[in-house]
Design a protein around this motif. Structure first.
Motif, PDB file in Angstrom:
ATOM      1  N   GLU A 669       0.832  -1.214   0.000  1.00  0.00           N
ATOM      2  CA  GLU A 669       0.000   0.000   0.000  1.00  0.00           C
ATOM      3  C   GLU A 669       0.864   1.260   0.000  1.00  0.00           C
ATOM      4  OE1 GLU A 669      -2.757   2.530  -0.400  1.00  0.00           O
ATOM      5  OE2 GLU A 669      -3.291   0.400  -0.394  1.00  0.00           O
ATOM      6  N   ALA A 670       1.932   1.259   0.793  1.00  0.00           N
ATOM      7  CA  ALA A 670       2.799   2.442   0.863  1.00  0.00           C
ATOM      8  C   ALA A 670       3.452   2.724  -0.483  1.00  0.00           C
ATOM      9  CB  ALA A 670       3.871   2.234   1.932  1.00  0.00           C
ATOM     10  N   GLN A 671       3.864   1.641  -1.181  1.00  0.00           N
ATOM     11  CA  GLN A 671       4.488   1.829  -2.493  1.00  0.00           C
ATOM     12  C   GLN A 671       3.489   2.408  -3.498  1.00  0.00           C
ATOM     13  OE1 GLN A 671       6.667  -1.537  -3.975  1.00  0.00           O
ATOM     14  NE2 GLN A 671       7.566  -2.041  -1.969  1.00  0.00           N
ATOM     15  N   ARG A 672       2.231   1.963  -3.390  1.00  0.00           N
ATOM     16  CA  ARG A 672       1.218   2.443  -4.332  1.00  0.00           C
ATOM     17  C   ARG A 672       0.991   3.952  -4.199  1.00  0.00           C
ATOM     18  NH1 ARG A 672      -1.051  -2.977  -3.861  1.00  0.00           N
ATOM     19  NH2 ARG A 672      -2.169  -2.537  -1.931  1.00  0.00           N
ATOM     20  N   ARG A 673       1.201   4.494  -3.007  1.00  0.00           N
ATOM     21  CA  ARG A 673       0.992   5.936  -2.813  1.00  0.00           C
ATOM     22  C   ARG A 673       1.940   6.767  -3.686  1.00  0.00           C
ATOM     23  NH1 ARG A 673      -1.836   6.914   1.954  1.00  0.00           N
ATOM     24  NH2 ARG A 673      -0.865   8.894   2.481  1.00  0.00           N
ATOM     25  N   LEU A 674       3.068   6.159  -4.077  1.00  0.00           N
ATOM     26  CA  LEU A 674       4.068   6.906  -4.848  1.00  0.00           C
ATOM     27  C   LEU A 674       3.654   7.118  -6.304  1.00  0.00           C
ATOM     28  CD1 LEU A 674       7.458   5.572  -3.475  1.00  0.00           C
ATOM     29  CD2 LEU A 674       5.848   7.198  -2.501  1.00  0.00           C
ATOM     30  N   VAL A 675       2.511   6.555  -6.685  1.00  0.00           N
ATOM     31  CA  VAL A 675       1.970   6.855  -8.017  1.00  0.00           C
ATOM     32  C   VAL A 675       1.757   8.366  -8.164  1.00  0.00           C
ATOM     33  CG1 VAL A 675      -0.062   6.547  -9.497  1.00  0.00           C
ATOM     34  CG2 VAL A 675       0.953   4.588  -8.355  1.00  0.00           C
ATOM     35  N   ALA A 676       1.571   9.062  -7.048  1.00  0.00           N
ATOM     36  CA  ALA A 676       1.437  10.532  -7.094  1.00  0.00           C
ATOM     37  C   ALA A 676       2.672  11.162  -7.730  1.00  0.00           C
ATOM     38  CB  ALA A 676       1.229  11.082  -5.678  1.00  0.00           C
ATOM     39  N   LEU A 677       3.862  10.616  -7.434  1.00  0.00           N
ATOM     40  CA  LEU A 677       5.094  11.166  -7.994  1.00  0.00           C
ATOM     41  C   LEU A 677       5.237  10.792  -9.463  1.00  0.00           C
ATOM     42  CD1 LEU A 677       7.557  10.479  -5.020  1.00  0.00           C
ATOM     43  CD2 LEU A 677       5.979  12.395  -5.383  1.00  0.00           C
ATOM     44  N   LEU A 678       4.776   9.584  -9.825  1.00  0.00           N
ATOM     45  CA  LEU A 678       4.744   9.201 -11.242  1.00  0.00           C
ATOM     46  C   LEU A 678       3.849  10.170 -12.012  1.00  0.00           C
ATOM     47  CD1 LEU A 678       5.244   7.146 -13.587  1.00  0.00           C
ATOM     48  CD2 LEU A 678       3.185   5.965 -12.802  1.00  0.00           C
ATOM     49  N   MET A 679       2.673  10.474 -11.444  1.00  0.00           N
ATOM     50  CA  MET A 679       1.747  11.420 -12.076  1.00  0.00           C
ATOM     51  C   MET A 679       2.417  12.771 -12.310  1.00  0.00           C
ATOM     52  SD  MET A 679      -1.608  13.180 -10.393  1.00  0.00           S
ATOM     53  CE  MET A 679      -0.561  14.223  -9.383  1.00  0.00           C
TER      54      MET A 679
END
Length: 990
Positions: A669-679
């Motif tokens: 779950e914590a790794q998935r939050r980093l999609v914000a940085l990909l965006m």
């Protein structure tokens, strides 16, 4: 027939013979009128001999009855446009007109015809007309004398300009030509309402000014006139005179001005000293500047008097002594006059500053009050800013260079004064001194940096601190070595220091250090020093354990964002920032996410929504201005990181486990939050940069947005998907991915635990397609409209209309290269508002508010001219929305109505009874924002016609007494303003 060649003009004249020779002037006039109308259409087909005979015929008819003359002039206008006109005929025609026609007794159109004939001949037969000598000028003066119609005056003024510009002989008629034009000065003309000709007073003013300021020959007549009008009481006459004087100075020399300089200076001085009008003061200063520049330009003969020196001596004599009285009324007018003259040329600058600068420095030392010193330093600053115009400080002439030590001493003393206002002026002066190449010595520069550090970090008042940082930013590109070698290490030292002081003070100092590091990063060499310091501090904060880490990390990210924005215009700095900061932020985030996943010591602060949200603009700003080549190089690393877990490009890349943000399992779950940085990264790339494995990436984002339980992650995945879809080239691939998205959304919206995530995805994809006018956008908008009737999702769907219409801060805006069509809001309004209205009328009472909320969001973001045009059909619905119990609907509707009250008072006045009742009811709302908005609307009601409002005056004043006692200060403030306007309603002069 003539156009087709079946008739000749001779045959036409013969056929009209009876009419042309008739004894009745009306019949003759009709015959000539027909002939002239034919000639106006066929003049280009005439032969030279035909033109000759026609000219002779028409000239003879100029002696005919006055009823015939208008048609004769139309014929001559047609002949004046003939290219085959024989030499001498143009002169002959004009002589005949000057001799036979009393032009000013004709109708406006016929007078205009005469001006057209003259204009045509001047453009095609210039040399012939010049052969007339001054007779042509005299003839035109007779034609124009007494003209009153603005349409004709514009043409006549142009003729006078051409007479002068093309060097026609004026002879002894210079004064007559001046009199016949200057009688209109100053222009006094108010266009009639609904004037179809569109001539404005300003058109006449500019056209006349171009005549009066077109030749130095008018100077002896014009300058006394300008002085006379300057002494009048009429403000418009003063303004016109000053602007005309400024225009004249561009072509005058010393000879023209000499006799009138004392009177001109006297008038200008009086106006600046006495006027209450800012416009007149500004124009006076512009005129004085122009006079000084004119005298500076003039080349002197060896035996002539230097008028510039005597003129400047008069200015100094009348103004200089007022500078010694910083508390008196005339100090600023005098300073402005001196600065206006000094700014005219390098010579005037040296002459004025030789006398004024030593005096100001002496007065600064003499006066001890901060307010007086501030006035003196502001005047000194004005003269320092003028030096910037001339660039490098010349050693041989510059008064400023000879006064270097006392000037620096005065400015440095202001920086240490207790008065914030004096400090602010001192900082401005410091910035100007720093911009003067060669003025500050190396020791002075070190002192400058020390003062800026002290003010930026330790000055209690935030104004001085911010001004010092801004000054450092503007001076750093000029002296990068000094700032990178002296200021950056000092700031780094302060940032790392562990002082024994209160948490609040320590944190405030750190905040200022971070802001100062960002502010000074205005040169690539300095950016290379500051960015590592900021990143090092971010890593230090990340390893801390205090609860305050989140806010500290946000502060560092804000400083990095500031630096990123400053680097965008410099390709080298932009690439350095990008390749240094983006991998570092990603590495820190990945490290924190993996520690969370493996249950090791977590850096939870870095994974907080607030911190990730602060990182987004940093990465975005670091990416938007990359060249396509460098962006392509970077995108391959970042996409492989998120899809393949490829971490080799990250610094400190020894991570405890693999990076799988799109993998399954709660531990990720914590790794998935980093999609914000990909965006932040992929949605900021230029459109021409290809994204590797884009289809796979889109599918992963789509799956994550629909399946993730974390609202933050689901939303950022949806935004990232939408940002990529918006830029995706049209074609089969895009159609397939959109169909896949629709297939995922539809069941998710229908039922299940993740309806909110499906709605979020629907909103962002719809926005992406609406912005680029994609055909599928209407289908998705219809799905959204259908959800307004849903009891669970209806309110959120209604709020979604705001998301569709508003500017998005992080994705889908022009700054990140999104495909945004220019009038998408108007198109969305046209396509969907009728559906919203229809849905409202057919909806049940429990969901009607959703339609009203959606409508008010659309209207709130619509350009006001479009909204005003649609107002009659929507107003009844807006009024109904005010009765809705939903405070968001109320607030949105009030903010929509407020500008309409000001811009469409006639339409709104038809509903005044309802408006008054609704607004007064809402002033008692339990929500403060609604009370404030209602009071503002009640205030705006006073812009409606007074006769409509007067019956409600007493009722409104009584009702507005209650919010005067409201417990919230902002509500009381609006109530006072609104009630005051209603009290004054109907008063004389309003």
């Amino acid at each position: 027939g003539m156009k087709d060649g079946r008739w000749t003009v001779l045959q036409l004249v013969e056929a009209l013979g009876f009419c042309l020779e008739n004894t009745d002037p009306r019949t003759r006039g009709r015959g000539i009128q027909l002939l002239s109308q034919v000639l106006l259409q066929c003049y280009s087909l005439l032969q030279e001999k035909e033109v000759l005979h026609l000219v002779l015929f028409y000239e003879s008819r100029l002696q005919d009855h006055h009823l015939v003359i208008p048609s004769v002039l139309q014929g001559l206008r047609a002949l004046s446009m003939c290219e085959v006109l024989s030499p001498g005929l143009a002169v002959s025609v004009l002589k005949a007109i000057f001799r036979e026609v009393h032009v000013q007794s004709l109708m406006q159109l016929d007078r205009h015809t005469v001006y057209s004939i003259i204009t045509n001949f001047m453009s095609t037969r210039e040399e012939e007309l010049k052969g007339l000598g001054a007779d042509f000028t005299f003839g035109f003066i007779q034609v124009m004398d007494g003209e009153k119609d603005p349409r004709n005056l514009l043409v006549a003024f142009q003729i006078v300009r051409d007479l002068i510009a093309k060097d026609y002989a004026l002879g002894p008629f210079v004064e007559e030509l001046f009199e016949v034009t200057s009688c209109y000065f100053p222009v006094d003309f108010t266009p009639p309402p609904n004037d179809p000709h569109g001539i404005q007073r300003e058109d006449l003013i500019l056209s006349l000014r171009a005549v009066l300021a077109s030749t130095p020959q008018f100077a002896e007549f014009l300058l006394p006139l300008l002085i006379e009008k300057l002494d009048s009481e009429l403000q418009s006459a003063k303004l016109d005179s000053l602007q005309t004087l400024t225009a004249c100075c561009a072509i005058y020399g010393q000879k023209e001005l000499q006799e009138f300089l004392p009177s001109l200076w006297s008038s200008l001085r009086r106006e600046v000293f006495q006027t209450a009008s800012e416009k007149i003061e500004t124009e006076c200063l512009a005129a004085l500047h122009a006079l000084s520049a004119c005298l500076s330009r003039s080349v002197l003969s060896s035996d002539s008097e230097d008028l510039l020196d005597s003129f400047l001596s008069s200015i100094l004599q009348d103004c200089r002594h007022h500078l010694c009285e910083p508390d008196m009324k005339l100090v600023w007018p005098s300073a402005k006059l001196l600065q206006a003259a000094a700014g005219a040329s390098l010579r005037t600058y040296h002459c004025i500053t030789r006398s004024v600068l030593p005096l100001l420095l002496e007065q600064y030392t003499k006066h001890t009050q901060s307010s007086q010193r501030r006035t003196i330093l502001e005047m000194l600053l004005g003269f320092l800013e003028l030096q910037q115009k001339w660039g490098h400080v010349e050693e041989d002439e510059s008064t400023l260079l000879s006064l270097q030590a006392p000037v620096c001493s005065v400015v440095f003393s202001a920086l240490t004064d207790s008065s914030v206002q004096l400090q602010l002026v001192g900082i401005k002066a410091l910035t100007v001194l720093g911009s003067l190449q060669g003025f500050l010595s190396s020791s002075d520069l070190e002192l400058v940096v020390d003062h800026l550090i002290r003010l930026a970090l330790h000055e209690e008042d935030s104004q001085s601190s911010e001004a010092a940082m801004e000054a450092a930013g503007s001076l750093a590109p000029t002296y990068p070595k000094v700032f990178s070698g002296r200021m950056v290490p000092r700031l780094e030292e302060e940032l790392q220091s562990e002082r024994e002081e209160s948490y609040h003070n320590h944190r405030s100092l750190q905040q200022r250090c971070l802001q100062a590091l960002a502010a000074v990063s205005t040169h690539t060499s300095i950016v290379r020093e500051t960015v590592p310091v900021l990143l090092q501090h971010l890593q230090k904060v990340q390893k801390g354990t205090e609860a305050r880490n989140t806010q500290d990390m946000v502060s560092v990210c804000q400083s990095l964002h500031h630096v990123a924005l400053q680097c965008q215009q410099d390709a080298e700095g932009c690439w350095y920032f990008h390749q240094t900061v983006v991998p570092c932020l990603l590495a820190m985030a990945v490290q924190a996410a993996m520690q969370e996943s493996t249950r090791t010591l977590p850096d939870k602060a870095l994974l907080e929504e607030e911190v990730l949200a602060a990182m987004i603009p940093v990465i975005s700003a670091a990416t938007t201005h990359l060249s396509p080549e460098l962006a392509a190089q970077s995108v391959s690393h970042v996409v492989h990181l998120f899809l393949d877990g490829e971490v080799s490009f990250l610094p400190q890349n020894s991570f405890p486990c693999s990076f799988q943000p799109f993998g399954d399992g709660e531990c990720l779950e914590a790794q998935r939050r980093l999609v914000a940085l990909l965006m932040a990264f992929v949605c900021s790339l230029p459109r021409d940069v290809a994204i590797p494995q884009q289809e796979w990436l889109l599918r992963e984002l789509l799956a994550l947005s629909c399946s993730c339980n974390c609202p933050f992650t689901a939303t950022t995945a949806a935004k990232c998907f939408a940002g990529l879809v918006n830029k995706h080239p049209a074609g089969q691939q895009l159609d397939e991915i959109l169909q896949l998205a629709v297939n995922r959304m539809e069941p998710g919206l229908a039922e299940g635990p993740r309806r909110t995530q499906a709605l979020t995805l629907l909103l962002w994809v719809t926005k992406a397609l609406v912005l680029r006018y994609h055909p599928l956008s209407s289908c998705l908008t219809d799905k959204l409209l259908g959800l307004l009737g849903d009891a669970e999702l209806g309110p959120a769907a209604a709020d979604g209309f705001s998301l569709l219409m508003a500017e998005s801060p992080d994705v889908l805006h022009k700054g990140c290269h999104a495909d945004v069509r220019i009038m998408f809001r108007q198109r969305f309004f046209t396509d969907n508002v009728p559906k919203l209205v229809q849905g409202f009328h057919g909806a049940g009472p429990d969901v009607k508010a959703n339609y009203l909320k959606g409508l008010s969001h659309v209207l709130n973001h619509l350009p006001k001219p479009v909204l005003v045009a649609e107002l009659p059909t929507l107003l009844s619905l807006l009024l109904e929305a005010l009765s809705c119990s939903d405070r968001v609907v109320q607030l949105s509707t009030l903010s929509c109505l407020h500008p309409l009250l000001l811009e469409a008072p006639q339409i709104m006045s038809l509903h005044v009874d309802t408006l008054v009742t609704k607004f007064l009811n809402l002033t008692s709302s339990p929500t403060m924002a609604v009370r404030i908005a209602a009071l503002r609307c009640a205030h705006a009601l006073t812009s409606l016609p007074t006769t409509v409002l007067l019956p409600y005056k007493g009722r409104v004043i009584r009702a507005l007494a209650k919010p005067l006692d409201d417990k919230k200060r902002l509500v009381r403030k609006e109530a006072v303003a609104a009630r005051g306007e209603w009290f004054l309603l109907g008063s004389p002069g309003r």
